[in-house]
Design a protein around this motif. Structure first.
Motif, PDB file in Angstrom:
ATOM      1  N   GLY A  94     -42.775-100.543 -30.644  1.00  0.00           N
ATOM      2  CA  GLY A  94     -42.176 -99.219 -30.767  1.00  0.00           C
ATOM      3  C   GLY A  94     -41.213 -98.919 -29.647  1.00  0.00           C
ATOM      4  O   GLY A  94     -41.194 -99.581 -28.610  1.00  0.00           O
ATOM      5  N   GLN A  95     -40.402 -97.901 -29.867  1.00  0.00           N
ATOM      6  CA  GLN A  95     -39.408 -97.509 -28.869  1.00  0.00           C
ATOM      7  C   GLN A  95     -40.082 -96.771 -27.720  1.00  0.00           C
ATOM      8  O   GLN A  95     -40.974 -95.951 -27.932  1.00  0.00           O
ATOM      9  N   MET A  96     -39.640 -97.082 -26.511  1.00  0.00           N
ATOM     10  CA  MET A  96     -40.165 -96.443 -25.316  1.00  0.00           C
ATOM     11  C   MET A  96     -39.035 -95.720 -24.593  1.00  0.00           C
ATOM     12  O   MET A  96     -37.869 -96.059 -24.757  1.00  0.00           O
ATOM     13  N   PHE A 127     -44.056 -93.870 -24.821  1.00  0.00           N
ATOM     14  CA  PHE A 127     -43.587 -94.193 -26.158  1.00  0.00           C
ATOM     15  C   PHE A 127     -42.780 -93.014 -26.675  1.00  0.00           C
ATOM     16  O   PHE A 127     -43.107 -91.859 -26.404  1.00  0.00           O
ATOM     17  N   LYS A 128     -41.730 -93.308 -27.401  1.00  0.00           N
ATOM     18  CA  LYS A 128     -40.885 -92.248 -27.948  1.00  0.00           C
ATOM     19  C   LYS A 128     -41.738 -91.343 -28.834  1.00  0.00           C
ATOM     20  O   LYS A 128     -42.605 -91.800 -29.561  1.00  0.00           O
ATOM     21  N   ASN A 129     -41.493 -90.055 -28.733  1.00  0.00           N
ATOM     22  CA  ASN A 129     -42.189 -89.016 -29.502  1.00  0.00           C
ATOM     23  C   ASN A 129     -43.651 -88.836 -29.103  1.00  0.00           C
ATOM     24  O   ASN A 129     -44.411 -88.207 -29.832  1.00  0.00           O
ATOM     25  N   ASP A 130     -44.059 -89.375 -27.970  1.00  0.00           N
ATOM     26  CA  ASP A 130     -45.407 -89.124 -27.454  1.00  0.00           C
ATOM     27  C   ASP A 130     -45.437 -87.687 -26.937  1.00  0.00           C
ATOM     28  O   ASP A 130     -44.624 -87.318 -26.088  1.00  0.00           O
ATOM     29  N   ILE A 131     -46.333 -86.881 -27.428  1.00  0.00           N
ATOM     30  CA  ILE A 131     -46.358 -85.470 -27.046  1.00  0.00           C
ATOM     31  C   ILE A 131     -46.638 -85.284 -25.559  1.00  0.00           C
ATOM     32  O   ILE A 131     -46.238 -84.288 -24.980  1.00  0.00           O
ATOM     33  N   ALA A 158     -44.531 -83.076 -21.457  1.00  0.00           N
ATOM     34  CA  ALA A 158     -45.106 -82.340 -20.332  1.00  0.00           C
ATOM     35  C   ALA A 158     -44.435 -82.690 -19.006  1.00  0.00           C
ATOM     36  O   ALA A 158     -44.784 -82.145 -17.977  1.00  0.00           O
ATOM     37  N   TYR A 159     -43.455 -83.606 -19.040  1.00  0.00           N
ATOM     38  CA  TYR A 159     -42.766 -83.994 -17.811  1.00  0.00           C
ATOM     39  C   TYR A 159     -42.090 -82.766 -17.217  1.00  0.00           C
ATOM     40  O   TYR A 159     -41.407 -82.036 -17.897  1.00  0.00           O
ATOM     41  N   ARG A 160     -42.295 -82.516 -15.951  1.00  0.00           N
ATOM     42  CA  ARG A 160     -41.910 -81.262 -15.324  1.00  0.00           C
ATOM     43  C   ARG A 160     -40.493 -81.243 -14.744  1.00  0.00           C
ATOM     44  O   ARG A 160     -40.155 -80.363 -13.999  1.00  0.00           O
ATOM     45  N   LYS A 161     -39.682 -82.177 -15.071  1.00  0.00           N
ATOM     46  CA  LYS A 161     -38.307 -82.218 -14.566  1.00  0.00           C
ATOM     47  C   LYS A 161     -37.411 -81.406 -15.496  1.00  0.00           C
ATOM     48  O   LYS A 161     -37.533 -81.472 -16.698  1.00  0.00           O
TER      49      LYS A 161
END
Length: 102
Positions: free
Chosen positions: A29-31, A46-50, A54-57
């Protein structure tokens, strides 16, 4: 300090905290990889991982640039080709102390 814009990276003032995001195709899968100004790996999802959401940037502090994560993509590709068994990447994980130790 960042390299010139010709390299595909945004030029930033001293003290800016810009990260670069790139997409990596893998057999599973795409990362999405995020690296800091020094090329140190900050996140790999992984792409589309919920959980990646949550990454705070701030989005304006993350510049899309697949070339900036090419060294990460190369090692992942080599791993799936069974050319390497361990990664040699500088890491700067984000999150709580608990998450950084995981």
């Amino acid at each position: 300090m960042l390299q010139a814009a010709a390299s595909g990276r945004r030029t930033a003032r001293e003290g800016d905290d810009v990260h670069y995001k790139g997409e990596i195709e893998t057999p599973i899968g795409q990362m999405t990889a995020i690296v800091n100004d020094d090329g140190t790996l900050v996140r790999l999802d992984f792409k589309n991982d919920i959980r990646a959401q949550a990454y705070r940037k701030s989005p304006q502090d993350i510049v899309q640039n697949d070339d900036a994560v090419a060294h990460v993509a190369a090692q992942i590709a080599a791993y799936f080709r069974r050319e390497i068994r361990a990664f040699d990447l500088s890491l700067a994980p984000t999150g709580s102390a608990f998450l950084q130790e995981a």
